[in-house]
Design a protein around this motif. Structure first.
Motif, PDB file in Angstrom:
ATOM      1  N   UNK A   1      20.435 -20.029  10.903  1.00 24.42           N
ATOM      2  CA  UNK A   1      21.053 -19.121   9.940  1.00 24.42           C
ATOM      3  C   UNK A   1      20.976 -17.685  10.410  1.00 24.42           C
ATOM      4  N   UNK A   2      20.844 -17.517  11.722  1.00 22.28           N
ATOM      5  CA  UNK A   2      20.725 -16.183  12.324  1.00 22.28           C
ATOM      6  C   UNK A   2      21.027 -16.311  13.803  1.00 22.28           C
ATOM      7  N   UNK A   3      21.283 -15.187  14.487  1.00 17.05           N
ATOM      8  CA  UNK A   3      21.569 -15.273  15.911  1.00 17.05           C
ATOM      9  C   UNK A   3      20.736 -14.301  16.738  1.00 17.05           C
ATOM     10  N   UNK A   4      19.614 -13.834  16.196  1.00 19.79           N
ATOM     11  CA  UNK A   4      18.656 -13.118  17.030  1.00 19.79           C
ATOM     12  C   UNK A   4      17.905 -14.138  17.874  1.00 19.79           C
ATOM     13  N   UNK A   5      17.398 -13.719  19.022  1.00 20.77           N
ATOM     14  CA  UNK A   5      16.806 -14.648  19.979  1.00 20.77           C
ATOM     15  C   UNK A   5      15.618 -15.422  19.414  1.00 20.77           C
ATOM     16  N   UNK A   6      14.762 -14.753  18.670  1.00 18.93           N
ATOM     17  CA  UNK A   6      13.577 -15.423  18.145  1.00 18.93           C
ATOM     18  C   UNK A   6      13.955 -16.559  17.201  1.00 18.93           C
ATOM     19  N   UNK A   7      14.940 -16.333  16.357  1.00 16.69           N
ATOM     20  CA  UNK A   7      15.366 -17.361  15.410  1.00 16.69           C
ATOM     21  C   UNK A   7      16.031 -18.539  16.121  1.00 16.69           C
ATOM     22  N   UNK A   8      16.852 -18.233  17.121  1.00 20.60           N
ATOM     23  CA  UNK A   8      17.525 -19.301  17.865  1.00 20.60           C
ATOM     24  C   UNK A   8      16.518 -20.109  18.670  1.00 20.60           C
ATOM     25  N   UNK A   9      15.547 -19.422  19.261  1.00 18.31           N
ATOM     26  CA  UNK A   9      14.482 -20.125  19.988  1.00 18.31           C
ATOM     27  C   UNK A   9      13.745 -21.081  19.076  1.00 18.31           C
ATOM     28  N   UNK A  10      13.407 -20.623  17.881  1.00 18.07           N
ATOM     29  CA  UNK A  10      12.676 -21.474  16.941  1.00 18.07           C
ATOM     30  C   UNK A  10      13.477 -22.723  16.599  1.00 18.07           C
ATOM     31  N   UNK A  11      14.776 -22.570  16.457  1.00 20.10           N
ATOM     32  CA  UNK A  11      15.628 -23.722  16.162  1.00 20.10           C
ATOM     33  C   UNK A  11      15.674 -24.687  17.335  1.00 20.10           C
ATOM     34  N   UNK A  12      15.763 -24.165  18.552  1.00 17.94           N
ATOM     35  CA  UNK A  12      15.782 -25.017  19.739  1.00 17.94           C
ATOM     36  C   UNK A  12      14.439 -25.687  19.982  1.00 17.94           C
ATOM     37  N   UNK A  13      13.369 -25.074  19.529  1.00 17.23           N
ATOM     38  CA  UNK A  13      12.027 -25.649  19.684  1.00 17.23           C
ATOM     39  C   UNK A  13      11.807 -26.878  18.809  1.00 17.23           C
ATOM     40  N   UNK A  14      12.649 -27.070  17.824  1.00 14.29           N
ATOM     41  CA  UNK A  14      12.485 -28.200  16.902  1.00 14.29           C
ATOM     42  C   UNK A  14      12.874 -29.495  17.606  1.00 14.29           C
ATOM     43  N   UNK A  15      11.872 -30.291  17.961  1.00 15.13           N
ATOM     44  CA  UNK A  15      12.119 -31.513  18.720  1.00 15.13           C
ATOM     45  C   UNK A  15      12.706 -32.644  17.882  1.00 15.13           C
ATOM     46  N   UNK A  16      12.829 -32.436  16.584  1.00 13.35           N
ATOM     47  CA  UNK A  16      13.431 -33.465  15.732  1.00 13.35           C
ATOM     48  C   UNK A  16      14.951 -33.342  15.667  1.00 13.35           C
ATOM     49  N   UNK A  17      15.487 -32.221  16.158  1.00  9.93           N
ATOM     50  CA  UNK A  17      16.933 -32.003  16.107  1.00  9.93           C
ATOM     51  C   UNK A  17      17.622 -32.903  17.131  1.00  9.93           C
ATOM     52  N   UNK A  18      18.715 -33.532  16.713  1.00 12.03           N
ATOM     53  CA  UNK A  18      19.488 -34.405  17.594  1.00 12.03           C
ATOM     54  C   UNK A  18      20.800 -33.715  17.957  1.00 12.03           C
ATOM     55  N   UNK A  19      21.120 -33.690  19.236  1.00 13.83           N
ATOM     56  CA  UNK A  19      22.364 -33.107  19.737  1.00 13.83           C
ATOM     57  C   UNK A  19      23.259 -34.245  20.223  1.00 13.83           C
ATOM     58  N   UNK A  20      24.493 -34.249  19.782  1.00 17.48           N
ATOM     59  CA  UNK A  20      25.456 -35.251  20.232  1.00 17.48           C
ATOM     60  C   UNK A  20      26.518 -34.553  21.055  1.00 17.48           C
ATOM     61  N   UNK A  21      26.554 -34.868  22.343  1.00 18.55           N
ATOM     62  CA  UNK A  21      27.482 -34.190  23.234  1.00 18.55           C
ATOM     63  C   UNK A  21      28.229 -35.144  24.133  1.00 18.55           C
ATOM     64  N   UNK A  22      28.973 -34.566  25.068  1.00 18.33           N
ATOM     65  CA  UNK A  22      29.729 -35.348  26.031  1.00 18.33           C
ATOM     66  C   UNK A  22      28.789 -36.117  26.950  1.00 18.33           C
ATOM     67  N   UNK A  23      27.642 -35.525  27.270  1.00 18.73           N
ATOM     68  CA  UNK A  23      26.710 -36.147  28.210  1.00 18.73           C
ATOM     69  C   UNK A  23      25.637 -36.976  27.523  1.00 18.73           C
ATOM     70  N   UNK A  24      25.818 -37.245  26.243  1.00 15.37           N
ATOM     71  CA  UNK A  24      24.886 -38.131  25.556  1.00 15.37           C
ATOM     72  C   UNK A  24      24.407 -37.584  24.237  1.00 15.37           C
ATOM     73  N   UNK A  25      23.644 -38.411  23.552  1.00 14.35           N
ATOM     74  CA  UNK A  25      22.976 -38.013  22.313  1.00 14.35           C
ATOM     75  C   UNK A  25      21.502 -37.865  22.634  1.00 14.35           C
ATOM     76  N   UNK A  26      20.916 -36.716  22.321  1.00 13.64           N
ATOM     77  CA  UNK A  26      19.567 -36.449  22.801  1.00 13.64           C
ATOM     78  C   UNK A  26      18.850 -35.447  21.922  1.00 13.64           C
ATOM     79  N   UNK A  27      17.547 -35.415  22.067  1.00 14.58           N
ATOM     80  CA  UNK A  27      16.707 -34.354  21.527  1.00 14.58           C
ATOM     81  C   UNK A  27      16.028 -33.676  22.708  1.00 14.58           C
ATOM     82  N   UNK A  28      15.359 -32.567  22.457  1.00  9.88           N
ATOM     83  CA  UNK A  28      14.659 -31.848  23.516  1.00  9.88           C
ATOM     84  C   UNK A  28      13.177 -32.158  23.479  1.00  9.88           C
ATOM     85  N   UNK A  29      12.555 -32.242  24.638  1.00  6.57           N
ATOM     86  CA  UNK A  29      11.114 -32.439  24.683  1.00  6.57           C
ATOM     87  C   UNK A  29      10.405 -31.097  24.566  1.00  6.57           C
TER      88      UNK A  29
END
Length: 407
Positions: free
Chosen positions: A347-375
């Motif tokens: 809900x924001x685009x400052x770096x700290x907020x975006x980093x926190x969202x990317x750090x969430x390992x429960x988030x699932x990304x569905x893309x061209x190269x697969x469906x995955x979460x981040x470690x």
């Protein structure tokens, strides 16, 4: 080894770099990309930077990445932009050329951040991304590299993420594949001076030990741009092995490595990694017959029949002169949508907020190269495809191999 068209999707939840032969259409797109700075002072705009090798030896990779990013940004903006806490924002993209040089990459990074940009997609090759990871962490700038596979590029609790898997993943896949195919003794030809090639050798070696596969011979070159591999493959022939792991880039593999191996008399398997993506554009006329039993790990297959892949391939072809997108374009496309998904979640685009969202390992990304979460390091947990070149006597095509699971 059976001559068949196979597909391999490997679900390895383990914790992609890369040389010549870019085509004219791609270079035109790259030149357009460098001037793609728009509306950076307009209200309701999110400024995102991109860094990659738009010129230089690895430019075919960088141009594919730039094209993939641009395609995603255009789609997002044409659909009305990003919803950030109820307000719509469009993306202003600024692309910078690092020429495949770490110093130029750092200069590009400093220019982007000096203009206030906190969100960056890039760089393309591992040596360049490695040059800006510490500056990104020090400055608190979010960086998603689409294609830098060296393990050390991402670590825990930092601002650096990626949409590709790591070299340790590719090396493990190659070793497991060799074991599955019944090879107990293998060889390696690699470049000890290159981060990408050496990293893949190291991970392949460790995984071979775990799979009871012995590396009987290991030969190296002083440079990734070597043009004669006859001595290395003579040693391979003398060792008696029929499977060689040779992690180089497509501009070396197509015109030099494979022809040298076959002319020396080596007739076995040659296996590489994602750096082989693009070899089809670098095969010299009359050498197509040498590309039998040449395979490599890759991030996606453009012939995949899933809707997400078909839609991407169609859209990319419409935007870029009917070109078939490489895995580099696909990974860049996915990295852009990862950034957007993180912005939306935060809900924001400052770096700290975006980093926190990317750090969430429960988030699932569905893309061209697969469906995955981040470690925990910001690296995707996802599988891979094994691609085979099929020689019909006049041309070489790529197909996926049969589905195989790894225990």
């Amino acid at each position: 080894m059976k001559k068949r068209i196979l597909a391999l999707v490997l679900a390895l939840c383990m914790v992609f770099a890369l040389a010549a032969c870019s085509n004219g259409n791609n270079n035109d797109n790259a030149n357009k990309g460098t001037n793609n700075q728009q509306n950076t002072n307009t209200a309701n705009v999110i400024n995102i930077g991109a860094i990659g090798c738009l010129t230089g030896a690895a430019s075919t990779y960088g141009v594919s990445v730039a094209n993939g990013i641009k395609l995603a940004v255009d789609e997002i903006n044409n659909a009305g932009g990003i919803d950030v806490a109820g307000t719509k924002y469009t993306i202003a993209l600024t692309q910078k050329d690092d020429q495949g040089d770490p110093t130029e990459c750092l200069n590009a990074f400093n220019e982007l951040t000096g203009n206030g940009i906190e969100l960056i997609i890039g760089s393309v090759i591992s040596s360049c991304s490695s040059a800006i990871t510490s500056p990104a962490n020090t400055a608190g700038v979010v960086m998603i590299t689409p294609t830098s596979t060296a393990d050390a590029v991402t670590t825990t609790s930092d601002y650096v993420f990626r949409s590709c898997y790591a070299d340790s993943n590719q090396g493990a896949i190659a070793a497991a594949y060799a074991a599955q195919q019944g090879y107990t003794k293998v060889g390696v030809v690699y470049c000890a001076a290159d981060t990408y090639s050496k990293g893949l050798y190291d991970s392949f070696s460790a995984a071979c030990a775990a799979n009871n596969v012995e590396i009987v011979v290991a030969e190296s070159t002083d440079t990734m741009e070597a043009n004669d591999f006859s001595n290395q493959f003579q040693s391979v022939i003398d060792s008696g092995v029929d499977f060689v792991f040779a992690p180089y880039y497509y501009g070396t593999v197509g015109p030099y490595l494979v022809p040298s191996a076959r002319r020396a008399g080596y007739t076995g398997i040659i296996m590489g990694a994602d750096g082989y993506d693009g070899v089809l554009g670098c095969i010299s006329e009359g050498t197509e017959e040498y590309f039998y039993d040449v395979i490599f790990t890759n991030h996606y297959d453009s012939a995949d029949t899933s809707d997400v892949v078909k839609n991407f391939v169609t859209a990319y072809g419409a935007a870029y002169n009917n070109e078939v997108p490489t895995a580099f374009a696909a990974l860049a496309y996915d990295a852009t949508y990862m950034m957007v998904q993180a912005i939306t979640k935060a809900g924001a685009f400052d770096a700290a907020s975006v980093k926190a969202a990317l750090d969430d390992q429960t988030v699932v990304y569905t893309g061209v190269t697969g469906t995955f979460s981040l470690d925990a390091t910001g690296t995707p947990n996802k599988g891979a495809a094994i691609i085979e070149f099929t020689n019909d006597g006049t041309s070489v095509t790529t197909q996926l191999r049969d589905t195989v699971s790894i225990g």
